[in-house]
Design an enzyme around this catalytic site. Structure first.
Site, PDB file in Angstrom:
ATOM      1  N   ASP A  38       0.880  -1.167   0.000  1.00  0.00           N
ATOM      2  CA  ASP A  38       0.000   0.000   0.000  1.00  0.00           C
ATOM      3  C   ASP A  38       0.913   1.211   0.000  1.00  0.00           C
ATOM      4  OD1 ASP A  38      -1.639   2.127   0.548  1.00  0.00           O
ATOM      5  OD2 ASP A  38      -2.428   1.340   2.444  1.00  0.00           O
ATOM      6  N   LYS A  46       2.863  11.128  -3.309  1.00  0.00           N
ATOM      7  CA  LYS A  46       1.808  10.516  -4.131  1.00  0.00           C
ATOM      8  C   LYS A  46       0.987  11.563  -4.891  1.00  0.00           C
ATOM      9  CE  LYS A  46      -1.746   6.939  -3.511  1.00  0.00           C
ATOM     10  NZ  LYS A  46      -2.321   6.064  -2.467  1.00  0.00           N
ATOM     11  N   GLU A  96      -7.368   0.585  -4.431  1.00  0.00           N
ATOM     12  CA  GLU A  96      -7.326   0.492  -2.964  1.00  0.00           C
ATOM     13  C   GLU A  96      -8.628  -0.017  -2.338  1.00  0.00           C
ATOM     14  OE1 GLU A  96      -5.901   4.401  -2.135  1.00  0.00           O
ATOM     15  OE2 GLU A  96      -3.912   3.900  -2.906  1.00  0.00           O
ATOM     16  N   ASP A 116     -13.467   4.933   1.367  1.00  0.00           N
ATOM     17  CA  ASP A 116     -12.015   5.018   1.543  1.00  0.00           C
ATOM     18  C   ASP A 116     -11.572   6.473   1.561  1.00  0.00           C
ATOM     19  OD1 ASP A 116      -9.274   4.975   1.388  1.00  0.00           O
ATOM     20  OD2 ASP A 116      -9.154   3.667  -0.349  1.00  0.00           O
TER      21      ASP A 116
END
Lengths: 202, 623
Positions: free
Chosen positions: B7, B69, B166, B188
């Protein structure tokens, strides 16, 4: 078809001899591909279950570490399965597809085109006028009521068309006319729902 | 050889692996499973990754890269467009570079530093031989961002088996743990992105029914909102706060937010630019008020995804929470209220994505452990997040593969020529939900040439879209009579920033009605022209086939339609087109018969057929 890997005859999705995945058989229709009866009357859960069971075996993830050819064939099989379920899961698409299998394309252009009856067209024109004239505080409620009414009519006609298809009715013209009207009604339903926006769960 | 699941998060990263049939996150030597996604640079090289880099960040803000990211697959223009960019960046050709500690690494290189540490951790735990990995990405990551993530994996010496979304990974972990079947919503809320996915688990198959999200919304937004409130409380003008103070405020906000997960009140300390130390208390209620506007923005995507899946909240068997931000009681209350049920959060929301990635990594490896276990052998069936389509007459987008279609997928659409003797056709591939070309993202353009010259509408071109299991699009155009063919491989959403994806989706909602109207009008006008054009010629060529009354009826219908075309009422145009079509059908039939009887002396059959073929442009392959 003969198996591409071991040459054994009669290979379906997989070769019975060496279990190699085969390219999709172009002769199969969507019903045969999913292994269900070619009927309008379908249990949606059973359709999905058939699709899942086959994807479980043939999906590209199952061939992540296989050679180039089996990977390609598994991709083609998975694509064909997704196409089959997409068409069959939707009852109107399913009905149109059954007419297509019997040589009548509801969406055809040119000579084979289905002409909507003038009476139906007039009715739609009147319905649209009625929608346009909606005004005032109750307009939204009224619009929803009309949407439900058209939806109920859609369901009723679709069920009738399905029965005729399953009863082996030979009047393809009449059934194609019904299907074309159903397409039109679905558009009307979509238009009626534009106002609702994405805000509600209902 | 073990395949690992990673992850690669905005704030923290983790690595997990399936051991003895159970997915497990791997800790570092100090027993910590979370690796802060922070890389410190000094003298041009990366010196620290993780906790040490994070600890030093406040002291060396310019030498430390955080939240990398957010920079993956982006350009400087896109980064600058975001007001709160935390790093100085420069554009080096097609590559973005981050200025830090005398180095100017690309986001891919920074991410690779993080991945290397995780890989080393796995090698250490498993005793060597780790090369294969599944890495997770937000569901709404576009192709550029996915490619950048894949490159980072390669740079870290990993063979990336698959990028998994994800929320899907989280559902995979839950499905395995719970061993139950049903429909689940995965909410999420990560550091930088929000994703909602609706999944159906049955018979060992995970079907993604729908997915939606917002790639510029996350826990960081909450931290910033709290930080802004702190600065305001301390009497600092937000615009005047420098980068270092802002970072300290955000760090304090993060700390206070976490503290308030377990306590009702928390105190924060903020050192101001002039050296003063500001101390203040914040309670849960005040935090919830600050979070509310951020959380409210997650409701739209949730409703969109549920509508796409054709589900109501009561149809769900559970709502799964993912992402550290969902620990906050305010988030859990919000989700409970939105979906009308208490969310599931029994798997650590920080670890659940990595655990799911480990599951998928195992299932994709040759020596999978889970496949041998009862209930462990699951398959993922994924969908595409944005619609793919083609430009048709009038600048209207004809969707070929709709968003949330299961992949791999293939669809063919038939198009006809619009002009007599047309020998080429432009194929313009687009992505997005809007109805008009100018509102969608252009992916590729190519021209099919060598179409045999025919009357308008007589030549038919089949355009086939094929999306493979990795989401890569291939487009092929083929003229059906001669078999002339052109094809192109398209990377979906290449160069499309996540902000653009979000903006496009938002715009499609904002403009839904206006769009549909514009599309309907243009389509109706084009259709009407197609019926009118050949009739003009036919009336002058074959007037003798009609009685004066018949001719008058047709002309009247044509005049009415011409008037309607100039207006904006698409329904009037459609209805009048249908009517004209009907009143002239007999005429077309007689012309056809005459031509056949005359042995095709003067009129080519093609001409007549094209008249009969008065169907809508691009209308060949409706379902």
């Amino acid at each position: 078809m003969n198996c591409w890997e071991c040459g054994a005859p009669g290979a379906a999705m997989f070769c019975e001899g060496c279990e190699a995945v085969q390219p999709p058989d172009p002769r199969l229709d969507h019903f045969a591909r999913l292994g269900v009866e070619p009927r309008f009357d379908q249990d949606p859960d059973a359709l999905s279950a058939a699709h899942r069971a086959l994807q479980r075996r043939v999906h590209p993830d199952r061939y992540a570490s296989a050679g180039d050819r089996p990977r390609r064939f598994s991709m083609a099989q998975a694509t064909a399965l997704n196409d089959a379920i997409r068409v069959l899961r939707d009852p109107l698409r399913r009905a149109e597809y059954m007419l297509h299998l019997r040589g009548r394309d509801v969406g055809a252009e040119g000579e084979g085109r289905v002409q909507l009856s003038p009476a139906f067209l007039m009715e739609i024109i009147e319905l649209r006028e009625a929608v346009d004239e909606l005004d005032g505080p109750d307009a939204h409620t009224e619009r929803s009521r009309m949407a439900r009414e058209v939806a109920a009519r859609f369901e009723g006609m679709l069920t009738a068309l399905g029965r005729r298809l399953d009863a082996g009715d030979d009047d393809l013209d009449a059934m194609a006319q019904l299907a074309a009207q159903l397409r039109y009604l679905r558009r009307v339903i979509d238009e009626l729902q534009v106002d609702d926006g994405p805000g509600d769960w209902t | 050889m073990k395949a690992i699941g990673i992850d690669l998060g905005t704030t923290n990263s983790l690595v997990a692996v399936v051991q003895d049939g159970v997915p497990t996150t791997l800790p570092d030597d100090a027993g910590r499973v979370l690796l802060p996604s922070v890389v410190a640079y000094r003298d041009g090289v990366a010196v620290d990754v993780g906790h040490e880099a994070l600890a030093a960040a406040a002291a060396n803000p310019h030498d430390t890269v955080m939240s990398v990211k957010r920079f993956m697959g982006r350009t400087k223009a896109e980064v600058d467009a975001e007001a709160l960019a935390t790093h100085r960046v420069q554009q080096d050709g097609a590559v973005l570079r981050i200025m830090a500690g005398g180095a100017c690494p690309t986001p891919v290189e920074v991410s690779a530093e993080i991945l290397r540490v995780l890989r080393a951790r796995a090698v250490h735990a498993l005793g060597g031989g780790v090369t294969k990995a599944v890495i997770t990405v937000p569901a709404y990551f576009d192709d550029t961002q996915r490619n950048a993530t894949r490159q980072a994996g390669m740079l870290a010496g990993l063979d990336v088996l698959r990028l998994v979304n994800e929320p899907t990974a989280a559902a995979l972990a839950y499905g395995l743990e719970k061993q139950t079947e049903g429909r689940f919503a995965v909410y999420d809320l990560g550091g930088g992105t929000f994703d909602i996915s609706i999944l159906h688990l049955v018979d060992g198959v995970f079907e993604v029914l729908a997915t939606a999200g917002d790639t510029r919304l996350g826990g960081d937004d909450i931290d910033r909102a709290v930080a802004e409130a702190m600065l305001a409380e301390a009497g600092v003008d937000s615009d005047a706060a420098d980068g270092a103070l802002r970072r300290r405020a955000v760090a304090a906000a993060t700390a206070v937010k976490m503290a308030l997960t377990d306590t009702e009140q928390a105190t924060y300390v903020l050192e101001l630019a002039d050296g003063r130390v500001f101390t203040h208390r914040l309670d849960r209620e005040a935090l919830a008020a600050l979070m509310a506007p951020v959380l409210a923005r997650t409701a739209g995507p949730c409703k969109r995804a549920m509508a796409d899946a054709g589900l109501k909240p009561k149809d769900l068997d559970g709502v799964v929470l993912v992402g550290g931000s969902t620990r906050a009681p305010a988030v859990q209350a919000f989700v409970a209220d939105l979906f009308g049920r208490a969310p599931l959060c029994d798997i650590d929301p920080d670890r659940v994505v990595a655990l799911g990635a480990a599951v998928q990594a195992d299932l994709l490896s040759v020596d999978s452990e889970l496949r041998l276990i009862e209930g462990g052998d699951v398959l993922l069936l994924d969908v595409i997040p944005l619609s793919l389509g083609l430009e048709t007459m009038g600048g209207v987008v004809e969707k070929v593969i709709h968003r949330n279609s299961q992949i791999p997928a293939s669809r063919a659409q038939q198009f006809t020529t619009f002009q007599d003797g047309q020998t080429g056709m432009d194929i313009h591939v687009l992505q997005g939900e809007r109805e008009l070309v100018e509102d969608c993202r252009s992916l590729a353009r190519f021209r099919l040439t060598g179409i045999p010259p025919r009357p308008a509408g007589a030549a038919r071109v089949a355009v086939t879209f094929q999306v493979d299991a990795d989401g890569i699009l291939h487009v092929k155009a083929r003229e059906e009579e001669t078999g002339v063919e052109q094809s192109v491989r398209v990377e979906p959403s290449h160069g499309l920033s996540d902000a653009q994806v979000e903006a496009m989706l938002q715009a499609s909602l904002d403009h839904a009605e206006e769009d549909v109207m514009a599309r309907l009008l243009r389509t109706a006008q084009v259709e009407a022209e197609r019926v009118l054009m050949p009739l003009d010629r036919a009336l002058s060529d074959d007037a003798d086939l009609l009685s004066p009354e018949e001719a008058a009826i047709i002309r009247e219908a044509m005049d009415d339609l011409r008037v309607a075309i100039k207006g904006t009422d698409h329904r009037a145009i459609q209805d009048l087109t249908e009517l004209l079509d009907r009143v002239s059908a007999g005429f077309a039939q007689r012309r056809m018969e005459r031509a056949l009887a005359a042995g095709l002396r003067d009129v080519r059959v093609d001409d007549l057929e094209s008249e009969l073929a008065d169907a809508p442009v691009g209308g060949g392959a409706h379902d």
